[in-house]
Design an enzyme around this catalytic site. Structure first.
Site, PDB file in Angstrom:
ATOM      1  N   GLY A 165      11.056  13.459  -6.859  1.00  0.00           N
ATOM      2  CA  GLY A 165      11.356  12.601  -7.756  1.00  0.00           C
ATOM      3  C   GLY A 165      11.728  11.515  -6.907  1.00  0.00           C
ATOM      4  O   GLY A 165      11.034  10.960  -5.954  1.00  0.00           O
ATOM      5  N   GLY A 166      12.717  10.814  -7.256  1.00  0.00           N
ATOM      6  CA  GLY A 166      13.412   9.647  -6.894  1.00  0.00           C
ATOM      7  C   GLY A 166      13.625   9.707  -5.356  1.00  0.00           C
ATOM      8  O   GLY A 166      13.292   8.502  -4.515  1.00  0.00           O
ATOM      9  N   GLY A 400     -15.408 -11.594   9.311  1.00  0.00           N
ATOM     10  CA  GLY A 400     -14.202 -11.599   9.048  1.00  0.00           C
ATOM     11  C   GLY A 400     -13.160 -10.401   9.591  1.00  0.00           C
ATOM     12  O   GLY A 400     -11.874 -10.828   9.976  1.00  0.00           O
ATOM     13  N   ALA A 401     -13.555  -9.508  10.335  1.00  0.00           N
ATOM     14  CA  ALA A 401     -12.836  -8.313  10.604  1.00  0.00           C
ATOM     15  C   ALA A 401     -12.646  -8.808  12.099  1.00  0.00           C
ATOM     16  O   ALA A 401     -11.519  -8.506  12.747  1.00  0.00           O
ATOM     17  CB  ALA A 401     -13.880  -7.033  10.863  1.00  0.00           C
TER      18      ALA A 401
END
Length: 510
Positions: A165-166, A400-401
């Site tokens: 859960g949280g 771009g890499a």
């Protein structure tokens, strides 16, 4: 007085004894046994031992055990102060109520106030249902403190049981999360809810076990088979890191790395750009004593992130891994490296980037799932980093890499390259196919012309000195001198200071 002292001693002994048999039956250590393994011997100082909840409600009644299911306090690791909390699954299933949360808040506040690392040992069923909104309020206070401490003190979560859960957002907000196979489970909604909502039947381990988060989700940075080795590795990691963002990391005695020659570096990396090798062998040759600590070893394995020391100084190493997907960058690798770079920058740890990257992974799956956005995270992390940054181009560095992997254009301080470096927009074959598409299409047999053009392109644009002649690489070095060159570079950059523009904060492409 003697009677009171005796009574107090008996009461304390009973609290400390706890219910070890219950945990041991589940194959787990108790909260205090874990602390004994984590901390230096006899260094633990406990806070709020006698705290317990002040509420009443269904199934609570007079059940008000001391500690309220969490042991909290401070101790030392390798003689350096840390703050810790260890949830006790034997009491209320380790569930979090108001008193339980208040103890965790206290050690988090003390960790931040004293500039000490925070370590949370998680073994909890989640929010204590009987305490309703008070439990949820307690979690909110934990999350707010995690955010406030981010980039100020190292924060480590260790999952040793359920974390559902949280509660799962606490490790998600920490810097590093450790998990133990077979006992650790982490998810927002358990298998029962999953089946009700979607009809899917899945086991606890299949949904949120250590291997799931270590290999698939990337939520676990380190995975172990048992608690003992897990806590030993937590100790090791903490011993390497600075206590906070204002103190330097511990140094070890230098070994004269600035003069060392490592012949094996010339043997590990093949000259042929498409031949794979293990970048971890290169890292082992570069760092002191071949000793490094890898983060997210099982996730996004096409990039390797690790801590190590060079001439006694702690560094963060990022390297493309040609053994996996040829070392391309994809969305997972970009996320992994970006978070590592930001941690190193926050805690003043110099960055060493080993580049051998053919580009970003192409395809609709990557594009549709946000490879641009995730790649931008890594780009942003490097652009923003002000720590000493050294780039070493081992072989190919395309498109771009290349830019993203801490190129000169985005701010690296020192760029080194091996004679095998190929820094270009595209590899020779790809570039020729694009630039000479029409000429090749006009040929009955295009291969002779293609090979001729590839050789010409390689000679002109992929010469080892091409980038250095244009000031984009500081030096072309013999691979055997890599460790020495990095060590000298670190010494040169040790007093680096950088000013950042005044602003509240940047807008990271999350």
């Amino acid at each position: 007085m003697d009677g009171l002292r005796e009574k107090l001693g008996e009461q304390r002994a009973k609290i400390v004894e706890g219910q070890p048999e219950r945990q041991h039956k589940l194959g787990k250590l108790t909260a205090r046994e874990r602390l004994a393994l984590l901390l230096d011997e006899d260094s633990f100082t406990e806070v709020e031992l006698y705290r317990r909840h002040q509420l009443s409600g269904p199934k609570l009644g007079d059940n008000r055990p001391f500690t309220d299911g969490v042991v909290a306090g401070s101790g030392t690791i390798e003689g350096r102060r840390v703050f810790v909390y260890s949830q006790d699954f034997a009491l209320f299933g380790g569930s979090l109520g108001q008193a339980h949360a208040a103890k965790i808040h206290k050690v988090m506040d003390l960790a931040l106030a004293t500039g000490s690392p925070l370590i949370g040992l998680n073994d909890s069923g989640g929010a204590r249902i009987q305490e309703g909104v008070e439990a949820l309020h307690g979690y909110g206070g934990i999350f707010r403190r995690h955010a406030a401490a981010s980039g100020v003190i190292p924060q480590i979560s260790v999952i040793l049981g359920p974390c559902a859960g949280g509660a799962a957002y606490s490790p998600a907000l920490a810097d590093f999360t450790f998990m133990v196979r077979d006992t650790a489970r982490m998810y927002l909604t358990g298998p029962d809810v999953v089946e009700v909502v979607s009809g899917e039947r899945v086991s606890h381990d299949e949904l949120g076990g250590a291997d799931v988060h270590g290999e698939l989700s990337g939520s676990a940075a380190v995975v172990h088979d048992d608690e003992e080795s897990c806590l030993a590795d937590v100790r090791y990691l903490v011993s390497m890191l600075p206590r906070n963002n204002l103190e330097p990391a511990p140094r070890t005695v230098g070994s004269g790395a600035g003069q060392e020659v490592r012949p094996r570096l010339a043997e590990i990396v093949p000259v042929e750009p498409n031949q794979p090798y293990d970048i971890r062998e290169v890292i082992a040759e570069v760092v002191d004593d071949e000793d490094f600590f890898e983060i997210h070893e099982l996730w996004a394995r096409n990039v390797v992130c690790a801590f190590g020391r060079i001439d006694g100084e702690l560094v963060g190493v990022v390297g493309n891994q040609p053994m996996v997907l040829a070392g391309v960058l994809d969305r997972e690798a970009s996320q992994k490296a970006a978070r590592f770079v930001r941690f190193c920058d926050a805690f003043n740890i110099p960055l060493i980037t080993l580049v051998d990257v053919p580009g970003f992974l192409p395809g609709t799956e990557q594009e549709h799932n946000g490879v641009i956005r995730h790649g931008a995270k890594l780009l942003y992390a490097y652009c923003e980093a002000t720590v000493p940054r050294i780039q070493v181009v081992l072989r190919k560095a395309y498109g771009g890499a290349y830019i993203v992997m801490d190129s000169r254009s985005i701010g690296c301080d020192l760029s080194l390259a091996w004679p095998t470096n190929e820094i270009a927009v595209l590899g020779a074959e790809g570039a020729v196919n694009v630039l000479f598409r029409k000429e090749l299409a006009a040929e009955a047999d295009p291969e002779p012309l293609r090979q001729e053009l590839i050789e010409a392109y390689t000679e002109e644009f992929l010469d080892p000195a091409y980038a250095a002649e244009r000031g984009l690489v500081d030096d072309v070095i013999d691979p055997v001198d890599t460790r020495a060159a990095i060590a000298r570079g670190l010494a040169m950059l040790r007093d680096k200071r950088a000013e950042r523009p005044r602003r509240k904060h940047g807008n990271v492409p999350l």
